[in-house]
Write a protein that holds these residues in place. Structure first.
Motif, PDB file in Angstrom:
ATOM      1  N   ASP A 176       0.914  -0.691  -0.490  1.00  0.00           N
ATOM      2  CA  ASP A 176       0.123   0.288   0.472  1.00  0.00           C
ATOM      3  C   ASP A 176       0.244   1.020  -0.337  1.00  0.00           C
ATOM      4  O   ASP A 176       1.926   1.347   0.812  1.00  0.00           O
ATOM      5  N   VAL A 177       0.202   2.413  -0.276  1.00  0.00           N
ATOM      6  CA  VAL A 177       1.427   3.840  -0.857  1.00  0.00           C
ATOM      7  C   VAL A 177       0.846   4.168   0.548  1.00  0.00           C
ATOM      8  O   VAL A 177      -0.359   4.938   0.438  1.00  0.00           O
ATOM      9  N   VAL A 178       2.119   4.907   1.163  1.00  0.00           N
ATOM     10  CA  VAL A 178       2.039   5.247   2.619  1.00  0.00           C
ATOM     11  C   VAL A 178       2.023   6.559   1.789  1.00  0.00           C
ATOM     12  O   VAL A 178       2.139   7.867   0.865  1.00  0.00           O
ATOM     13  N   ARG A 179       0.250   8.141   2.050  1.00  0.00           N
ATOM     14  CA  ARG A 179       0.706   9.244   2.340  1.00  0.00           C
ATOM     15  C   ARG A 179       1.860   9.829   2.689  1.00  0.00           C
ATOM     16  O   ARG A 179       2.230  10.112   3.116  1.00  0.00           O
ATOM     17  N   ARG A 183       5.487  10.463   4.739  1.00  0.00           N
ATOM     18  CA  ARG A 183       6.425   9.599   3.736  1.00  0.00           C
ATOM     19  C   ARG A 183       7.826  10.149   4.662  1.00  0.00           C
ATOM     20  O   ARG A 183       8.140  11.277   4.601  1.00  0.00           O
ATOM     21  N   HIS A 184       9.162   9.614   4.622  1.00  0.00           N
ATOM     22  CA  HIS A 184      10.079   9.413   4.772  1.00  0.00           C
ATOM     23  C   HIS A 184      11.023   9.449   3.820  1.00  0.00           C
ATOM     24  O   HIS A 184      10.884   8.977   3.010  1.00  0.00           O
ATOM     25  N   ALA A 185      12.187  10.979   3.668  1.00  0.00           N
ATOM     26  CA  ALA A 185      12.912  11.596   2.525  1.00  0.00           C
ATOM     27  C   ALA A 185      13.076  10.233   2.197  1.00  0.00           C
ATOM     28  O   ALA A 185      13.437   9.847   0.936  1.00  0.00           O
ATOM     29  N   ASP A 186      13.529   9.541   2.971  1.00  0.00           N
ATOM     30  CA  ASP A 186      15.384   8.291   2.540  1.00  0.00           C
ATOM     31  C   ASP A 186      14.917   7.186   2.551  1.00  0.00           C
ATOM     32  O   ASP A 186      15.754   6.469   2.845  1.00  0.00           O
ATOM     33  N   GLN A 195       8.213   2.454   3.639  1.00  0.00           N
ATOM     34  CA  GLN A 195       8.298   3.208   5.314  1.00  0.00           C
ATOM     35  C   GLN A 195       8.249   2.835   6.193  1.00  0.00           C
ATOM     36  O   GLN A 195       9.419   3.881   6.901  1.00  0.00           O
ATOM     37  N   THR A 196       7.892   1.893   6.139  1.00  0.00           N
ATOM     38  CA  THR A 196       7.908   1.162   7.896  1.00  0.00           C
ATOM     39  C   THR A 196       9.245   1.286   8.325  1.00  0.00           C
ATOM     40  O   THR A 196      10.257   1.103   9.017  1.00  0.00           O
ATOM     41  N   GLU A 197       9.946   0.424   7.319  1.00  0.00           N
ATOM     42  CA  GLU A 197      11.273  -0.087   7.621  1.00  0.00           C
ATOM     43  C   GLU A 197      12.363   1.803   7.805  1.00  0.00           C
ATOM     44  O   GLU A 197      13.261   1.704   8.758  1.00  0.00           O
ATOM     45  N   ALA A 198      12.174   2.171   6.787  1.00  0.00           N
ATOM     46  CA  ALA A 198      12.893   3.730   7.053  1.00  0.00           C
ATOM     47  C   ALA A 198      12.739   4.860   8.074  1.00  0.00           C
ATOM     48  O   ALA A 198      13.691   5.132   9.060  1.00  0.00           O
ATOM     49  N   TRP A 199      11.829   4.634   8.870  1.00  0.00           N
ATOM     50  CA  TRP A 199      10.698   5.031  10.187  1.00  0.00           C
ATOM     51  C   TRP A 199      10.961   4.060  11.053  1.00  0.00           C
ATOM     52  O   TRP A 199      12.389   5.108  11.837  1.00  0.00           O
ATOM     53  N   LEU A 200      11.340   3.023  11.025  1.00  0.00           N
ATOM     54  CA  LEU A 200      11.562   1.673  12.342  1.00  0.00           C
ATOM     55  C   LEU A 200      13.050   2.374  12.639  1.00  0.00           C
ATOM     56  O   LEU A 200      13.773   2.615  13.470  1.00  0.00           O
ATOM     57  N   VAL A 257       3.172   0.149  16.770  1.00  0.00           N
ATOM     58  CA  VAL A 257       2.986   1.855  17.019  1.00  0.00           C
ATOM     59  C   VAL A 257       3.459   2.557  15.092  1.00  0.00           C
ATOM     60  O   VAL A 257       2.621   3.294  14.425  1.00  0.00           O
ATOM     61  N   ILE A 258       4.329   2.327  14.647  1.00  0.00           N
ATOM     62  CA  ILE A 258       5.337   2.733  13.454  1.00  0.00           C
ATOM     63  C   ILE A 258       3.470   2.300  12.472  1.00  0.00           C
ATOM     64  O   ILE A 258       3.286   3.047  10.861  1.00  0.00           O
ATOM     65  N   VAL A 259       3.017   1.075  12.258  1.00  0.00           N
ATOM     66  CA  VAL A 259       2.203   0.825  11.424  1.00  0.00           C
ATOM     67  C   VAL A 259       1.121   0.915  11.194  1.00  0.00           C
ATOM     68  O   VAL A 259       0.546   1.541  10.795  1.00  0.00           O
ATOM     69  N   ALA A 260       1.012   1.254  12.874  1.00  0.00           N
ATOM     70  CA  ALA A 260      -0.994   1.925  12.727  1.00  0.00           C
ATOM     71  C   ALA A 260      -0.344   3.665  12.393  1.00  0.00           C
ATOM     72  O   ALA A 260      -1.401   3.995  12.071  1.00  0.00           O
ATOM     73  N   VAL A 261       0.545   4.406  12.786  1.00  0.00           N
ATOM     74  CA  VAL A 261       0.731   5.977  12.092  1.00  0.00           C
ATOM     75  C   VAL A 261       0.360   5.541  10.822  1.00  0.00           C
ATOM     76  O   VAL A 261      -0.084   6.425   9.367  1.00  0.00           O
ATOM     77  N   LEU A 262       1.687   5.163  10.057  1.00  0.00           N
ATOM     78  CA  LEU A 262       1.900   5.098   9.298  1.00  0.00           C
ATOM     79  C   LEU A 262       0.942   4.620   7.809  1.00  0.00           C
ATOM     80  O   LEU A 262       0.168   4.660   6.738  1.00  0.00           O
ATOM     81  N   SER A 263      -0.275   3.623   8.002  1.00  0.00           N
ATOM     82  CA  SER A 263      -1.538   3.403   7.758  1.00  0.00           C
ATOM     83  C   SER A 263      -3.002   3.494   7.919  1.00  0.00           C
ATOM     84  O   SER A 263      -4.105   3.070   7.135  1.00  0.00           O
TER      85      SER A 263
END
Length: 377
Positions: A176-179, A183-186, A195-200, A257-263
Motif C-alpha cells: 500500500d502507498v503511504v500518504r 513519507r520518510h524522505a530517505d 516506509q516502515t523500514e525507514a521510520w523504524l 506504533v509505526i505501522v498504525a501511524v503510517l497506515s
C-alpha cells in the motif's frame, strides 16, 4: 472528530468533560484516570461491534477492554445509580446506563437518537486505510512467530490491541502507498513496508535510515507469521536475517506504533498507550514527532504516556510548524486532594512552550537534579 469525552460517575470521574484535539496527550500519576478515558471509548466501540448499543446496552467486556461488572465501573462515591458516557462531535451524544452490581452488560436508560459518524464506530471500506487502531501498553514482545487473523487483518485492517497481527498486516498491505505527508524522505519507496523500514531505522537507530530490512513469511498450514529483521550497509550488503528475539525489544515494540501511524487513513482514530516503551530517549522524541505529523494529516490520536521525551518531540513538531499548537490538547491527571482539580490542562503555544507546569508534571528531572546542587563544593 471527537471534540470532547463526557464521563458521568464512570469509574473515578463524577461529571467531567475532557476536551480533545487532533493530538491529545494523557499523562499523570498512576491510577489517576488516564486509562479510564481510553476505556470509555473502547467500551463504546466494543458495544457497537457486539450489537449491544443497538440493543440499548453497554458491553463491559469484549475484544477491546475488560471492565468487569457494574460494580467496577460505577464511581465509588456516586450519589446516583447511572453511568454516563458521552461524545461531543457537532453536538453531544450521551448514553446513560443503569447500575447493576453484577452485570457485565448495563441497560441503557437514555440513548442518543443516532450513533455519530465517527472512526470510533466505522469499519474500513475497500481501498481505504485503517479507520481505527488501539495499541495497549502491554504489547506483544519479540516472538519466533505471530498468529494470523484473516478477518481482523484483511477485512477490518486491525493490528490487534497488543500489536500481535502486525507481521500479517505487513504481509497483506505492505505494498500500500503511504500518504505523501507521512513519507520518510530517505525511504527506498513510498510503500508501507519501505516506509516502515525507514521510520523504524530512524526511530530505533541513531537517526540513520535505509539500514533496516523487514522480512515476513506467512505459514498458512500452521496459522502463523514469521517476522525477521536484517541490516544492510553499502560495504557488506544485507546481513543475515535475525529473529525478533535476537534484536532486542525496541524493534518489536515500536513496529505496531509505526505501522498504525503510517497506515491510518484521513479521519482515522488511533488510541496508543506508552509508545515510548523500550525506546532510547532520542527514539521516544522521534515517536512524538511522527505522532504530530500524523495528527497534522487529519488523523485523531490519543496517546497515553509517561515520557517527557515524547512530549518534547511533540513540542518540537509544533515549534517546527509540523503541527499547529491549537490542534493539540495536553491533560495532566492526578489523584484529587481536597479541592484540587483532578485534571489540569497546560496549553502549548506556537513556539512549543507550555504555559504552566503543575506539581508532578514532568518535573522529576529538575527535582532529582536539585539533590545534587552544591555537592562536591
Amino acid at each position: 472528530m471527537i471534540h470532547s469525552i463526557i464521563l458521568k460517575d464512570f469509574k473515578c470521574f463524577s461529571d467531567y468533560r475532557l476536551p480533545l484535539g487532533c493530538l491529545t496527550v494523557l499523562t499523570g500519576t498512576n491510577g489517576s484516570g488516564k486509562s479510564t478515558v481510553m476505556q470509555a471509548l473502547l467500551a463504546l466501540r466494543q458495544s457497537q461491534e457486539q450489537g449491544a448499543l443497538a440493543r440499548g446496552q453497554l458491553a463491559l467486556n469484549g475484544s477491546w477492554v475488560h471492565l468487569g461488572t457494574g460494580q467496577d465501573v460505577l464511581r465509588e462515591s456516586a450519589e446516583g445509580i447511572e453511568v454516563g458516557i458521552g461524545l461531543q462531535v457537532e453536538r453531544d451524544y450521551l448514553w446513560h446506563f443503569a447500575y447493576s452490581a453484577n452485570a457485565e452488560e448495563l441497560a441503557a436508560t437514555s440513548v442518543p437518537p443516532t450513533i455519530p459518524e465517527l472512526a470510533l464506530f466505522r469499519e474500513p471500506t475497500s481501498g481505504d486505510g485503517a479507520t481505527f487502531q488501539y495499541l495497549c501498553a502491554e504489547r506483544i514482545g519479540p516472538r519466533t512467530s505471530f498468529s494470523l487473523a484473516d478477518h481482523a487483518v484483511r477485512h477490518r485492517r486491525l493490528l490487534g490491541a497488543a500489536g500481535e497481527y502486525t507481521a500479517q498486516y505487513l504481509a497483506e498491505f505492505g505494498r500500500d502507498v503511504v500518504r505523501q505527508e507521512l513519507r520518510h524522505a530517505d525511504a527506498a519507496a513510498s510503500d508501507l513496508r519501505s516506509q516502515t523500514e525507514a521510520w523504524l531505522s530512524h526511530i530505533v537507530g541513531e537517526g540513520s535510515t535505509g539500514d533496516l530490512r523487514i522480512h515476513v513469511q506467512t505459514h498458512r498450514a500452521m496459522d502463523v507469521a514469521q517476522l525477521q529483521f536484517a541490516f544492510s550497509s553499502p560495504r557488506i550488503g544485507e546481513s543475515n536475517r535475525y529473529r525478533p528475539t535476537n534484536v532486542g525489544f525496541g524493534l518489536t515494540y515500536s513496529l505496531p506504533v509505526i505501522v498504525a501511524v503510517l497506515s491510518a487513513g484521513p479521519g482515522a482514530l488511533l488510541l496508543i498507550e506508552n509508545p515510548e516503551a523500550h525506546l532510547h530517549p532520542r527514539g521516544q522524541a522521534e515517536i512524538g514527532i511522527l505522532l504530530a505529523r500524523s495528527a497534522a494529516s487529519g488523523v485523531q490520536i490519543l496517546v497515553e504516556t509517561h515520557s517527557d521525551h515524547v512530549l518534547n518531540g511533540i513540542r518540537r513538531a509544533v515549534r517546527s510548524k509540523i503541527l499547529e499548537a491549537g490542534l493539540t490538547s495536553i491533560h495532566f491527571f492526578r489523584r484529587t486532594v481536597e479541592a484540587q482539580e483532578q485534571v489540569v490542562s497546560p496549553v502549548l503555544d506556537p513556539t512549543g512552550n507550555i504555559d504552566h507546569w503543575p506539581e508532578g508534571f514532568f518535573d522529576q528531572f529538575e527535582k532529582d537534579m536539585n539533590h545534587f546542587a552544591g555537592w562536591g563544593d
